[in-house]
Design a protein around this motif. Structure first.
Motif, PDB file in Angstrom:
ATOM      1  N   ALA A 132       0.749  -1.107  -0.064  1.00 54.65           N
ATOM      2  CA  ALA A 132       0.009  -0.113   0.015  1.00 54.65           C
ATOM      3  C   ALA A 132       0.864   1.240  -0.203  1.00 54.65           C
ATOM      4  CB  ALA A 132      -0.848   0.113   1.226  1.00 54.65           C
ATOM      5  N   PRO A 133       0.583   2.367  -0.800  1.00 55.47           N
ATOM      6  CA  PRO A 133       1.358   3.453  -0.780  1.00 55.47           C
ATOM      7  C   PRO A 133       1.640   4.072   0.413  1.00 55.47           C
ATOM      8  CG  PRO A 133      -0.417   3.413  -2.752  1.00 55.47           C
ATOM      9  CD  PRO A 133      -0.463   2.364  -1.730  1.00 55.47           C
ATOM     10  N   THR A 134       2.693   4.456   0.726  1.00 53.53           N
ATOM     11  CA  THR A 134       3.069   5.198   1.909  1.00 53.53           C
ATOM     12  C   THR A 134       3.045   6.956   1.944  1.00 53.53           C
ATOM     13  OG1 THR A 134       5.352   5.032   1.817  1.00 53.53           O
ATOM     14  CG2 THR A 134       4.375   3.152   3.030  1.00 53.53           C
ATOM     15  N   ILE A 135       2.965   7.255   0.642  1.00 52.56           N
ATOM     16  CA  ILE A 135       2.990   8.747   0.399  1.00 52.56           C
ATOM     17  C   ILE A 135       1.714   9.186  -0.465  1.00 52.56           C
ATOM     18  CG2 ILE A 135       4.463  10.644  -0.660  1.00 52.56           C
ATOM     19  CD1 ILE A 135       6.855   9.115  -0.186  1.00 52.56           C
ATOM     20  N   GLN A 136       1.268  10.316   0.033  1.00 52.76           N
ATOM     21  CA  GLN A 136       0.026  10.594  -0.852  1.00 52.76           C
ATOM     22  C   GLN A 136       0.464  11.141  -2.263  1.00 52.76           C
ATOM     23  OE1 GLN A 136      -2.006  13.920   0.861  1.00 52.76           O
ATOM     24  NE2 GLN A 136      -3.842  12.861   0.717  1.00 52.76           N
ATOM     25  N   GLY A 137      -0.354  10.635  -3.077  1.00 54.29           N
ATOM     26  CA  GLY A 137      -0.218  10.907  -4.454  1.00 54.29           C
ATOM     27  C   GLY A 137       0.555   9.808  -5.428  1.00 54.29           C
ATOM     28  N   ILE A 138       0.883   8.701  -4.508  1.00 53.82           N
ATOM     29  CA  ILE A 138       1.820   7.720  -5.056  1.00 53.82           C
ATOM     30  C   ILE A 138       0.531   6.581  -5.582  1.00 53.82           C
ATOM     31  CG2 ILE A 138       3.183   5.764  -4.739  1.00 53.82           C
ATOM     32  CD1 ILE A 138       4.567   8.517  -4.973  1.00 53.82           C
ATOM     33  N   THR A 139       0.666   6.212  -6.431  1.00 53.63           N
ATOM     34  CA  THR A 139      -0.348   5.158  -7.069  1.00 53.63           C
ATOM     35  C   THR A 139       0.109   3.586  -6.749  1.00 53.63           C
ATOM     36  OG1 THR A 139      -1.056   6.746  -8.847  1.00 53.63           O
ATOM     37  CG2 THR A 139      -1.694   4.121  -8.922  1.00 53.63           C
ATOM     38  N   ILE A 140       1.537   3.539  -7.187  1.00 53.00           N
ATOM     39  CA  ILE A 140       1.831   2.123  -6.935  1.00 53.00           C
ATOM     40  C   ILE A 140       3.190   2.189  -6.049  1.00 53.00           C
ATOM     41  CG2 ILE A 140       2.978   0.089  -8.034  1.00 53.00           C
ATOM     42  CD1 ILE A 140       1.298   0.831 -10.475  1.00 53.00           C
ATOM     43  N   GLU A 141       3.498   1.335  -5.231  1.00 54.93           N
ATOM     44  CA  GLU A 141       4.588   1.243  -4.321  1.00 54.93           C
ATOM     45  C   GLU A 141       5.216  -0.313  -4.337  1.00 54.93           C
ATOM     46  OE1 GLU A 141       5.245   4.131  -0.887  1.00 54.93           O
ATOM     47  OE2 GLU A 141       5.708   2.477   0.156  1.00 54.93           O
ATOM     48  N   GLN A 142       6.432  -0.320  -4.305  1.00 54.90           N
ATOM     49  CA  GLN A 142       6.850  -1.744  -4.200  1.00 54.90           C
ATOM     50  C   GLN A 142       8.066  -1.820  -3.328  1.00 54.90           C
ATOM     51  OE1 GLN A 142       7.771  -2.588  -8.343  1.00 54.90           O
ATOM     52  NE2 GLN A 142       5.902  -3.801  -8.618  1.00 54.90           N
ATOM     53  N   ASP A 143       8.154  -2.790  -2.585  1.00 58.38           N
ATOM     54  CA  ASP A 143       9.368  -2.890  -1.704  1.00 58.38           C
ATOM     55  C   ASP A 143      10.199  -4.157  -2.542  1.00 58.38           C
ATOM     56  OD1 ASP A 143       8.646  -1.383   0.586  1.00 58.38           O
ATOM     57  OD2 ASP A 143       7.611  -2.992   1.455  1.00 58.38           O
ATOM     58  N   ILE A 144      11.590  -3.771  -2.533  1.00 51.63           N
ATOM     59  CA  ILE A 144      12.439  -4.504  -3.288  1.00 51.63           C
ATOM     60  C   ILE A 144      13.201  -5.050  -2.042  1.00 51.63           C
ATOM     61  CG2 ILE A 144      14.134  -4.586  -5.023  1.00 51.63           C
ATOM     62  CD1 ILE A 144      11.550  -3.785  -6.109  1.00 51.63           C
ATOM     63  N   ILE A 145      13.560  -6.435  -2.098  1.00 55.37           N
ATOM     64  CA  ILE A 145      14.268  -6.710  -0.903  1.00 55.37           C
ATOM     65  C   ILE A 145      15.246  -7.828  -1.682  1.00 55.37           C
ATOM     66  CG2 ILE A 145      14.350  -8.291   1.202  1.00 55.37           C
ATOM     67  CD1 ILE A 145      12.776  -5.612   1.162  1.00 55.37           C
ATOM     68  N   VAL A 146      16.561  -7.508  -1.442  1.00 55.91           N
ATOM     69  CA  VAL A 146      17.709  -8.416  -1.638  1.00 55.91           C
ATOM     70  C   VAL A 146      18.082  -9.143  -0.463  1.00 55.91           C
ATOM     71  CG1 VAL A 146      19.868  -8.650  -3.055  1.00 55.91           C
ATOM     72  CG2 VAL A 146      18.315  -6.983  -3.744  1.00 55.91           C
ATOM     73  N   ALA A 147      18.375 -10.421  -0.514  1.00 53.50           N
ATOM     74  CA  ALA A 147      18.704 -11.166   0.504  1.00 53.50           C
ATOM     75  C   ALA A 147      19.819 -12.096   0.249  1.00 53.50           C
ATOM     76  CB  ALA A 147      17.676 -12.429   0.825  1.00 53.50           C
ATOM     77  N   VAL A 148      20.973 -11.812   0.895  1.00 57.85           N
ATOM     78  CA  VAL A 148      22.313 -12.832   0.426  1.00 57.85           C
ATOM     79  C   VAL A 148      22.229 -13.980   1.582  1.00 57.85           C
ATOM     80  CG1 VAL A 148      24.658 -12.822   0.356  1.00 57.85           C
ATOM     81  CG2 VAL A 148      23.557 -10.676   0.029  1.00 57.85           C
ATOM     82  N   HIS A 149      22.166 -15.010   0.924  1.00 49.25           N
ATOM     83  CA  HIS A 149      21.934 -16.333   1.738  1.00 49.25           C
ATOM     84  C   HIS A 149      22.590 -17.714   1.286  1.00 49.25           C
ATOM     85  CE1 HIS A 149      19.383 -18.504  -1.186  1.00 49.25           C
ATOM     86  NE2 HIS A 149      19.161 -17.186  -1.800  1.00 49.25           N
ATOM     87  N   GLU A 150      22.705 -18.682   2.020  1.00 49.73           N
ATOM     88  CA  GLU A 150      22.987 -19.903   1.950  1.00 49.73           C
ATOM     89  C   GLU A 150      21.907 -20.805   2.289  1.00 49.73           C
ATOM     90  OE1 GLU A 150      27.067 -22.382   2.205  1.00 49.73           O
ATOM     91  OE2 GLU A 150      26.055 -22.077   4.077  1.00 49.73           O
ATOM     92  N   GLY A 151      21.171 -21.472   1.508  1.00 49.78           N
ATOM     93  CA  GLY A 151      19.947 -22.116   1.829  1.00 49.78           C
ATOM     94  C   GLY A 151      19.078 -21.417   2.332  1.00 49.78           C
ATOM     95  N   GLN A 152      18.641 -21.719   3.740  1.00 53.03           N
ATOM     96  CA  GLN A 152      17.585 -20.834   4.667  1.00 53.03           C
ATOM     97  C   GLN A 152      18.469 -19.616   5.608  1.00 53.03           C
ATOM     98  OE1 GLN A 152      14.208 -21.159   3.867  1.00 53.03           O
ATOM     99  NE2 GLN A 152      15.077 -22.774   2.477  1.00 53.03           N
TER     100      GLN A 152
END
Length: 182
Positions: A150-170
């Protein structure tokens, strides 16, 4: 310096750097050879610096003595000392990386590759594990997720969270992210 923490942090940075194009783009792009070379050269210097600090610590903690002619020991002298005591598994191989690190700062038009960095880190890990200074060498990968929120700033139509995880297995070793707003 905690050698294992420094080593894991290096491997996290290697995973992020190897995958920088996949992280910044959603389409399959090729890495740029010249940019990769610059990044690899810095990571190679860092890997050999971890080796240098670790063997210095090892020598100090075990009160090993240099030949009296050695006034200001450098990594070369430390490796020679450890080899003379039979403490290294492959002196020629590890010394090659010390020499290659020196080339980074002095040679013009050199090219450094991810394959070369992988070989370097495996060699350093082998020697530091042998000296009981490292226990783990995780094989880290990157996972990038995109989630509409859900947009967190007024006037924004689309909001996305981009997450990058550095991992080994779980096991997640590091995670970072940002928002995309339209």
């Amino acid at each position: 310096m905690d050698t294992q923490v420094e080593w894991t942090n290096l491997l996290i940075d290697v995973a992020i750097a190897k995958n920088y194009m996949a992280i910044i783009s959603d389409s399959p792009l090729n890495n740029i050879k010249e940019v990769d070379s610059v990044i690899v050269s810095g990571l190679l210097i860092r890997a050999v610096s971890i080796l240098d600090l670790s063997v210095d610590k090892y020598i100090t903690n075990r009160n090993l003595k240099f030949d009296p002619k050695v006034k200001n020991p450098r990594l070369f002298d430390r490796l020679v000392l450890l080899d003379s005591k039979g403490l290294l598994l492959d002196y020629k191989d590890i010394d090659k990386w010390r020499d290659r690190r020196n080339a980074v700062g002095h040679e013009i038009n050199e090219h450094y590759s991810w394959t070369e960095l992988d070989l370097c880190t495996k060699s350093i890990f082998r020697e530091l594990k042998n000296l009981v200074m490292l226990q783990k060498h995780p094989t880290l990968t990157i996972k990038k997720t995109r989630q509409r929120v859900a947009p967190t700033i007024q006037g924004i139509t689309i909001e996305q969270d981009i997450i990058v995880a550095v991992h080994e297995g779980q096991t997640i070793y590091y995670e970072f992210g940002w928002k995309v707003r339209v």
